[in-house]
Design an enzyme around this catalytic site. Sequence first.
Site, mmCIF file in Angstrom:
data_model
loop_
_atom_site.group_PDB
_atom_site.id
_atom_site.type_symbol
_atom_site.label_atom_id
_atom_site.label_comp_id
_atom_site.label_asym_id
_atom_site.label_seq_id
_atom_site.Cartn_x
_atom_site.Cartn_y
_atom_site.Cartn_z
ATOM 1 C CB SER A 142 -0.960 -0.046 1.192
ATOM 2 O OG SER A 142 -1.920 0.979 1.111
ATOM 3 C CG ASP A 263 -6.757 -1.571 -3.976
ATOM 4 O OD1 ASP A 263 -7.274 -0.709 -3.240
ATOM 5 O OD2 ASP A 263 -5.594 -1.984 -3.835
ATOM 6 C CG HIS A 293 -5.735 -1.741 -0.256
ATOM 7 N ND1 HIS A 293 -4.927 -1.280 -1.271
ATOM 8 C CD2 HIS A 293 -5.122 -1.387 0.909
ATOM 9 C CE1 HIS A 293 -3.877 -0.664 -0.744
ATOM 10 N NE2 HIS A 293 -3.967 -0.726 0.566
#
Length: 329
Positions: A142, A263, A293
Site C-alpha cells: 500500500s 481495490d 486492497h
Amino acid sequence: MPSEQPPPHSATVPPNFWGDMPEEEYYTSQGLRNAQSYFETPNGKIFTQSFIPIDLPIKATVYMTHGYGSDSGWLFQKICINFATWGYAVFAADLLGHGRSDGLRGYLGDMEKVAATSLSFFVSVRESETYKHLPAFLFGESMGGLATILMYFQSKPETWTGVMFSAPLFVMPENMKPSKVRLFMYGLLFGMADTWASLPDNRMVGKAIKDPEKLKIIAGNPRRYTGKPRVGTMRELARMCEFVQHNFHKVTVPFFVAHGTSDGITCPSGSKMLYEKASCEDKTLKLYEGMYHSLVQGEPDENANLVLGDMRAWIDEKVERYGPKCNGS
C-alpha cells in the site's frame, strides 16, 4: 519531532492478533525467532523487528514496509511470518509517525525523509557481515509501496536484488484524493494547518478488507492510527504519487507487483503503469480479479494463499537465478 502515544490498550482486545499466547511461544510455534528493538536515526527513533527462521538455511533477506496507519506488528506481520517460514530473514520497521516509532501519529509531511529513515535501518542490516553476501529484496504494501520505491530510488546501485509490491500506492483513486480547493485554503495558513487531522477519511479500512472477520481483527489493532487524514500527509502522498509516476523508467531491478482489481484504496492502474514504464526486462504483474486492497491480511484464506503462493514462487525463482553472490557482494 513531536510524538503522540496511541490510546491505552483495551482489556477486551488480546495483546496480539493470534490471541493471548505469549509472543515467544507463538513465534517458536511458527518455526521462527522474533526480535524487537529501536534504531536511532537523525530523524528520530524507529521501532524495528526481525523474523528469522530457526531450522532453515537463510536464502536471502527481505525488508518490509507497512501501509498508512498500520505498523510492522499486528496483522502486517503475517506477511513477514510467511516469508520467514519459506527460509527468508525478514526485517521490518514502523514508519515515522506510525506504530512505536517517533513522530506525530499519521503524519507524513516529507515522504522522502520518512523513506530515508527506514532505509537507514534496512541498509545497516543489508550491509552487515551476517547478510551482505545474500540476495536482498525490498517489499512494500500500500502506502508502504510508495515508501519502498522511494527507498529504491535513494539506494546505491546494486544494493537490491529485487523489489516486491502488494497493492502499492502509485495512483490515488479520485474519491481518495484531497480536494484541491481544500488544500489551497489550508495552504493560505502558511503551513500551520499541515498537521491538522481534518480531511475526510472515506472509510478507508472498510474498502481495504473483504473478509468481515479479518476486518474485526484489523480494527482491534491498538496501534492503528484512527484519526482523520492530516492535511500535510494527503498533500504529500498526492505529490509523491506524481513524482514516482514520472520516474518509473528508473526501475531497473526485477520486481513483482500484485494488485486486486476491486481495490478501493489504491488504483491498479498505478501497478500497470510501473510494469509498462520500468526499464527492467525481468518484471511480473499479477492482477487478482475481484480482490480488494489487503491481499494477504484481508482476503478469505483461499485468496490470500493464492497471492502468497505467487509471491513465494517469484522470490524463490529470483534467489535461484541470481544466487547468493549476486550484486557483486
